[in-house]
Scaffold this motif. Structure first.
Motif, PDB file in Angstrom:
ATOM      1  N   ARG A 220      41.398  43.279  34.179  1.00  7.10           N
ATOM      2  CA  ARG A 220      41.900  44.381  35.010  1.00  7.10           C
ATOM      3  C   ARG A 220      42.913  45.192  34.215  1.00  7.10           C
ATOM      4  NH1 ARG A 220      43.421  44.076  41.279  1.00  7.10           N
ATOM      5  NH2 ARG A 220      44.722  45.927  41.481  1.00  7.10           N
ATOM      6  N   PRO A 221      42.744  46.500  34.142  1.00  7.18           N
ATOM      7  CA  PRO A 221      43.682  47.308  33.363  1.00  7.18           C
ATOM      8  C   PRO A 221      45.035  47.435  34.071  1.00  7.18           C
ATOM      9  CG  PRO A 221      42.093  48.718  34.476  1.00  7.18           C
ATOM     10  CD  PRO A 221      41.663  47.307  34.725  1.00  7.18           C
ATOM     11  N   CYS A 224      49.626  44.425  37.986  1.00  6.52           N
ATOM     12  CA  CYS A 224      49.476  44.266  39.427  1.00  6.52           C
ATOM     13  C   CYS A 224      50.331  43.080  39.848  1.00  6.52           C
ATOM     14  CB  CYS A 224      48.017  44.035  39.814  1.00  6.52           C
ATOM     15  SG  CYS A 224      47.338  42.521  39.112  1.00  6.52           S
ATOM     16  N   SER A 225      50.637  43.020  41.125  1.00  5.72           N
ATOM     17  CA  SER A 225      51.380  41.883  41.659  1.00  5.72           C
ATOM     18  C   SER A 225      50.440  41.024  42.489  1.00  5.72           C
ATOM     19  CB  SER A 225      52.539  42.366  42.532  1.00  5.72           C
ATOM     20  OG  SER A 225      52.046  42.996  43.711  1.00  5.72           O
ATOM     21  N   LEU A 226      50.878  39.829  42.813  1.00  7.96           N
ATOM     22  CA  LEU A 226      50.069  38.976  43.668  1.00  7.96           C
ATOM     23  C   LEU A 226      49.891  39.616  45.043  1.00  7.96           C
ATOM     24  CD1 LEU A 226      48.579  36.304  44.006  1.00  7.96           C
ATOM     25  CD2 LEU A 226      50.733  35.277  44.762  1.00  7.96           C
ATOM     26  N   SER A 280      50.912  41.537  34.135  1.00  5.01           N
ATOM     27  CA  SER A 280      49.519  41.484  33.691  1.00  5.01           C
ATOM     28  C   SER A 280      48.771  40.421  34.495  1.00  5.01           C
ATOM     29  CB  SER A 280      49.461  41.143  32.204  1.00  5.01           C
ATOM     30  OG  SER A 280      49.949  39.831  31.976  1.00  5.01           O
ATOM     31  N   GLY A 281      47.463  40.548  34.525  1.00  2.00           N
ATOM     32  CA  GLY A 281      46.661  39.573  35.238  1.00  2.00           C
ATOM     33  C   GLY A 281      46.851  38.171  34.695  1.00  2.00           C
ATOM     34  N   ALA A 282      47.009  38.049  33.368  1.00  2.00           N
ATOM     35  CA  ALA A 282      47.192  36.731  32.755  1.00  2.00           C
ATOM     36  C   ALA A 282      48.489  36.076  33.225  1.00  2.00           C
ATOM     37  CB  ALA A 282      47.186  36.862  31.231  1.00  2.00           C
ATOM     38  N   ARG A 283      49.564  36.866  33.345  1.00  2.00           N
ATOM     39  CA  ARG A 283      50.839  36.297  33.791  1.00  2.00           C
ATOM     40  C   ARG A 283      50.785  35.855  35.245  1.00  2.00           C
ATOM     41  NH1 ARG A 283      55.922  39.754  33.276  1.00  2.00           N
ATOM     42  NH2 ARG A 283      56.819  37.863  34.184  1.00  2.00           N
ATOM     43  N   VAL A 284      50.156  36.668  36.096  1.00  2.00           N
ATOM     44  CA  VAL A 284      50.046  36.305  37.511  1.00  2.00           C
ATOM     45  C   VAL A 284      49.218  35.036  37.651  1.00  2.00           C
ATOM     46  CG1 VAL A 284      49.164  37.030  39.756  1.00  2.00           C
ATOM     47  CG2 VAL A 284      50.338  38.685  38.288  1.00  2.00           C
TER      48      VAL A 284
END
Length: 867
Positions: A220-221, A224-226, A280-284
Motif C-alpha cells: 500500500r502506498p 495509514c493508521s490502524l 507504513s504498512g510494515a510498521r502497523v
C-alpha cells in the motif's frame, strides 16, 4: 445513500468555490489540524489540492454527512463564517435536518456483520469465477499443538477451540494457521470470518472481525493508521471507530500471509502504539504481531510452515495449528462440489483415484483445483486425464499445457510468446517481492490485452485518493512462483537476460531472507527432470536450458562443502545423561533446511540427478523435525536414490505422522466392548509404522545408505518391527546407532532378531539406552549370530550381572568376530574388570575401551600369549 452523497459533494464544491485563493489556502491549513476520531487528512494530500480535490478528500476520509460537518467547522476556524453559514443553510434546504447521531457500537455491530456476510458470501476461484463460500468450502484437517498427531476436521467446534484457553487457563490471543502453499489457509481464514458474521463463531467474545491481506498492506502506498484500515473494512465512514478501539479485547484481526514480513526492511523503526498514528504498512503490521499495538486484541495469522528468525520472534506466544489439507473423504466431497454434476464428479474422481500418486497429491486443495479444472476441460472434449503426475510441479505444468492446447492452432505460437513474457513478469515479481503489477508493467512486456492475461492474471481496482488505481495479480501466488521458476528454463527471445534475475539471485543469499523463494526453488527443481524439459520444449516451442540444470546440480553439491561426515567415534556429542530419557521434546524451532533441500530433490523424480546431487552431501542430519506423511515420503525417496557411503542422522524427530481421528460406528464399538468371537478369531497383521516408507527405501537395491543414526526419536514397537525387517535386507547398511530412543524391552528384542539375521550387513552397532537389562542381555546373547558385526558400543548402558556374564561368555567364544568393544561410562565392578582383562588376554584381536582398562597392550606380551 448515493443521492445524498452526490448532493453533499455539490454543497461542498459550492462552498469552496465561494472562497478566495487566500481563504482556500487558509482552509487547507486549518483542515490539516482538524482531527475526527483521532484521524485527519495528511498534509501531503492537502498541499496543492484544488477545490475538486478537496471535495473528494473530504468525502473519502469522513463520509458525505461528516464531511459537511468537518467543512463547516473548518470554515469557521478559517474565519470565513459567512460561507460556513451559507453552507449550513443550503445543507438544510437540500438534505433536510442532519442525520441522527452516530450509531452505538452494539447497533453498528449488527450492521457490520450484515456487511461482512454480503462482502464475503462469494470467493473468487483461481480462474476468477465467483462461487459461494458455503457451497465450495470443503472441510480441512487441522492439527493443533501439542496434539499435532491428531488432526480434526475444520468444523465449528475445531475453529472455536483455536481461541480456547491454554494449559495454564490463560486466554489465547495469537493463533497461527500454518501449512504449505495451496493447502487452504486463506480459504479457512475467510470461512472463519464468514462464520463469525453468521453468528457461529466467537459470538460471545468478538464484536468485530477484520480480514487484512498482509501483501496488500505492505504494498500500500503512503502511510495509514490502524484506524484507517478498520474504517476501510466498514460499510460506511460513520463507523464508531473510537468506541471499537476502546474495547480492543473484543476485536479479531485476521492477517493473511504474514510470511511477507520476511522481506528485508531498510531500517527497524520504533513500533506503533497508537492506533491513530499514521505509519507504513510494515510498521502497523509488525506492531500488531508483536502486541505493541492493541495487546488485548485477538490475532489469527496464516503463514507457510514454521516461520524462522525475525518474524518468529515478533509473534507473541502463538498457538500453532497445522492445516493438513483434505482427508480421503473430503477429497471426494471437493470433486462433487466442484463439478456439481453427480456423473461428471464420479467419473472424474474415479479416473484420478486410479492414479495413486496423483490422488495422494490431491490432499492439497490447490492441486485438487488444478486437477479438477483440467479434467473438466478434458471431459468436455470426451477425454480423460492423459498422463501420470507424480509431483506438484507436474500438475502445474499439466494446467499450463491445457491452456496452450485449448487455444486454436493458429494462435499457438502467439500464446507461447505471451506465456514466456508472462514468466518474466512473474520472475521479476518474485525476486522483487511484488505480487501486484501496474498497467505500465504489462505494457512494458506487451501483455496488455493478451490472452494469457485473462487466463493467469486477475484485475483489481483499488480506490485511490483522486482516482481509481488498476492493478493486476496472478490468479494465485503459487502460479506466480511456478511461472517464475519456468522462466529460468525458457530461452528469452529478442531480450537480454537481466543480470539481477539470474539463477544466482534465486539460490544464493541468506536462507532466512530467501524464505519466500522456497516454493519457486522447488518448482525449478521439478522442471529440471528430462521428462519435464521435453514437455517444456514440446509445449513452448523452444529449447529448455540444460545449463540451468548443471548450475543447480553444482549448487546442491556445494551445500555439503565444509560439512564433512562425523567420525564414527564421535558418539559423545549426542550422549545424553541418564534420567533424561524423555527430553526429546526440546524447545526451539524446527530445523528444516536439509528437509527443504530434500523436497527440492524429490520434485525432480529423476533418480540419477538425485544420486549425483547427494554425492556432495555425505551426511544428512535432520533435527527436531515433526515428520508428516509427505515428509517421510520425500525422505524415503531420497534415501532410495542415495549413493554408496551415505549417512543419515535423525535427532529429536517426531516420527508419528498426523492422521485424521477415526470414528467407529456404534455397532463396531459394541462388538469391541463385548469381545465378539469373530474379532478375536481374525488376526490382523500389525499396522505399519510411520518409518515403514524409509525402511522400504533402505532395502531397495540401488540404495547406498551406509550409516543410520536415530537419536531421541522415541521409537515405538511398530517402528522397531519395520526397522528389524530392513536390517535383514538392507544391501549397504554397515553402521547403526540407537541413542536414547525410549525403546521398550520388546522393541530391543525385535531389533536383535533383525541384527542376527544371516543377511544382515551391519558391522558397527552403537546402543545408548538406560534400563532394558533383560533385552540387552538378550541382544548380547545374539552377538555370535550377527555375521558382519566387528564393533559394538554399549557406552552409557546399564548392564546387569547376568548380562555381563553373557557378554564375557560370548567374547571368549572362538566364533566371535568382534574386534572393538566400547564400554565408556558403563559402571563395572573390580571383578568385572578382571573378567574383561581375561577376555583381552584370550582374544588379542579384541580392543576393549573403558577408563579403568589399559587400552594399549604391549605387542610383545600379546604375541607371547598368542604363542
Amino acid at each position: 445513500m448515493e443521492p445524498r452523497a452526490a448532493a453533499a459533494r455539490e454543497l461542498l464544491l459550492g462552498a469552496l468555490e465561494d472562497l478566495s485563493q487566500e481563504h482556500l489556502k487558509r482552509f487547507r491549513h486549518k483542515l490539516r489540524d482538524q482531527r475526527v476520531d483521532g484521524r485527519n487528512i495528511p498534509w501531503g494530500r492537502l498541499e496543492g489540492a484544488d477545490t475538486l480535490d478537496l471535495v473528494e478528500l473530504l468525502v473519502r476520509f469522513y463520509g458525505p454527512e461528516r464531511a459537511l460537518d468537518v467543512a463547516q467547522k473548518t470554515l469557521q476556524r478559517a474565519d470565513v463564517r459567512d460561507v460556513a453559514a451559507r453552507l449550513k443553510e443550503r445543507r438544510l434546504q437540500s438534505l433536510g435536518p442532519s442525520s441522527p447521531a452516530q450509531l452505538s457500537v452494539s447497533e453498528y455491530k449488527k450492521k457490520y456483520r450484515e456487511h461482512v456476510l454480503r462482502q464475503h458470501a462469494k470467493v473468487k476461484e483461481r480462474d476468477a469465477r465467483s462461487v459461494k463460500i458455503s457451497k465450495r468450502f470443503t472441510k480441512l484437517l487441522i492439527a493443533e499443538e501439542p496434539e499435532a498427531e491428531r488432526a480434526r476436521r475444520s468444523d465449528t467446534h475445531t475453529f472455536n477451540r483455536l481461541f480456547g484457553r491454554d494449559e495454564e487457563g490463560e486466554r489465547r490471543l495469537t493463533v497461527a494457521l500454518q501449512g504449505p502453499a495451496g493447502i487452504g489457509k486463506t480459504m479457512a481464514a475467510r470461512k472463519i470470518l464468514y462464520d463469525w458474521a453468521a453468528g457461529k463463531l466467537y459470538h460471545s467474545h468478538v464484536d468485530f472481525a477484520f480480514f487484512l491481506s498482509c501483501r496488500e498492506l505492505l504494498e500500500r502506498p503512503g502511510t495509514c493508521s490502524l484506524a484507517d484500515l478498520i474504517l476501510d473494512q466498514c460499510p460506511d465512514r460513520e463507523a464508531p471507530v473510537q468506541q471499537m478501539l476502546a474495547q480492543s479485547e473484543r476485536l479479531l484481526f485476521i492477517l493473511d500471509g504474514v510470511d511477507e514480513m520476511l522481506a528485508p526492511e531498510p531500517a527497524e523503526a520504533a513500533p506503533c502504539r497508537n492506533p491513530h498514528e499514521a505509519a507504513s504498512g510494515a510498521r502497523v503490521l509488525g506492531s500488531l504481531l508483536s502486541k505493541e499495538l492493541l495487546p488485548a486484541a485477538r490475532l489469527l495469522v496464516t503463514r507457510r510452515g514454521a516461520t524462522p528468525g525475525r518474524l518468529q520472534a515478533r509473534l507473541c506466544s502463538p498457538q500453532c495449528a497445522e492445516v493438513c489439507g483434505f482427508s480421503d473423504k473430503d477429497r471426494k466431497k471437493y470433486f462433487y462440489k466442484f463439478f456439481q454434476d453427480e456423473w461428471k464428479a464420479e467419473h472424474a474422481y474415479r479416473s484420478v483415484k486410479e492414479n495413486e500418486m496423483l490422488f495422494s497429491l490431491c490432499f492439497v486443495p490447490a492441486v485438487c483445483w488444478i486437477v479438477c479444472t483440467v479434467l473438466r476441460q478434458q471431459l468436455q472434449r470426451g477425454q480423460d486425464l492423459w498422463r501420470a503426475s507424480k509431483t506438484t510441479t507436474s500438475v502445474y505444468l499439466l494446467f499450463v499445457a491445457s491452456v496452450l492446447r485449448s487455444a486454436p492452432a493458429a494462435d499457438g505460437a502467439q500464446l507461447q510468446r505471451e506465456l514466456r513474457k508472462l514468466c518474466r513478469l512473474a520472475r521479476d515479481g518474485v525476486l522483487g517481492g511484488r505480487a501486484r503489477f501496474s498497467e505500465e508493467d504489462l505494457e512494458r512486456l506487451q501483455l496488455c490485452g493478451a490472452k494469457v492475461q485473462t487466463q493467469f492474471l486477475s484485475k483489481k481496482e483499488m480506490p485511490g485518493v483522486l482516482e481509481t488505481e488498476v492493478t493486476y495479480q496472478f490468479i494465485d501466488q503459487s502460479f506466480q512462483e511456478f511461472l517464475a521458476a519456468l522462466s529460468y528454463l525458457l530461452e528469452d527471445e529478442g531480450a537480454p537476460r537481466a543480470a539481477a534475475g539470474g539463477i544466482e539471485a534465486l539460490l544464493q543469499g541468506d536462507p532466512e531472507l530467501r524464505g519466500h523463494l522456497k516454493l519457486t526453488t522447488r518448482f525449478l527443481f521439478g522442471l529440471l527432470s528430462t521428462e519435464r524439459m521435453c514437455e517444456i520444449e514440446r509445449h513452448f516451442g523452444c529449447t529448455a536450458s540444460e545449463r540451468v540444470k548443471q548450475q543447480v546440480l553444482r549448487w546442491v553439491q556445494d551445500q555439503g562443502q565444509g560439512c564433512p561426515r562425523a567420525a564414527p567415534e564421535g558418539t559423545e556429542e549426542i550422549l545424553a545423561p541418564q534420567g533424561t530419557e524423555e527430553s526429546e521434546e526440546e524447545e526451539g524451532e524446527e530445523l528444516d533446511s536439509p528437509l527443504e533441500l530434500l523436497y527440492c530433490l524429490y520434485e525432480t523424480q529423476e533418480d540419477a540427478f538425485v544420486h549425483q546431487a547427494l554425492r556432495g552431501l555425505p551426511e544428512l542430519v535432520l533435527e527436531r523435525v515433526h515428520f508428516s506423511r509427505m515428509d517421510l515420503a520425500v525422505l524415503s525417496y531420497c534415501v532410495r536414490c542415495c549413493p554408496a557411503g551415505q549417512a543419515l542422522r535423525l535427532v529429536s524427530c517426531r516420527l508419528a505422522a498426523a492422521q485424521e481421528k477415526k470414528k467407529r460406528s456404534l455397532m463396531k464399538r459394541l462388538q469391541g466392548s463385548l469381545g465378539g468371537s469373530s474379532s478375536r478369531a481374525t488376526e490382523r497383521k500389525p499396522p505399519g509404522s510411520p518409518l515403514r516408507p524409509l525402511c522400504e527405501a533402505m532395502i531397495d537395491r540401488q540404495c547406498g545408505l551406509n550409516s543410520l543414526t536415530l537419536s531421541r526419536c522415541k521409537l515405538s514397537d511398530s517402528v522397531c518391527r519395520d526397522l528389524s525387517e530392513a536390517l535383514r535386507e538392507a544391501p549397504a547398511l554397515a553402521e547403526l546407532g540407537l541413542f536414547h530412543n525410549g525403546l521398550s524391552e520388546a522393541g530391543l528384542r525385535v531389533l536383535s532378531e533383525g541384527l542376527a539375521s544371516p543377511q544382515c550387513r551391519v558391522q558397527t552397532l552403537r546402543v545408548q539406552q538406560p534400563g532394558l537389562q533383560e533385552a540387552l542381555q538378550y541382544m548380547v546373547g545374539k552377538l555370535q549370530q550377527i555375521p558382519a558385526l566387528t564393533t559394538l558400543d554399549l557406552s552409557g548402558c546399564q548392564l546387569s550381572g547376568p548380562a555381563l556374564t553373557c557378554l564375557y561368555t560370548t567374547l571368549k567364544c572362538p566364533g566371535c568376530r568382534l574386534q572393538t568393544l566400547r564400554l565408556t561410562s558403563v559402571e563395572l565392578s573390580e571383578q568385572s574388570l578382571q573378567e574383561l582383562r581375561a577376555v583381552e588376554t584370550a582374544n588379542p584381536r579384541l580392543v576393549i575401551t573403558h577408563p579403568a582398562l589399559d587400552v594399549h597392550p604391549k605387542p610383545p606380551k600379546v604375541s607371547i600369549s598368542a604363542l
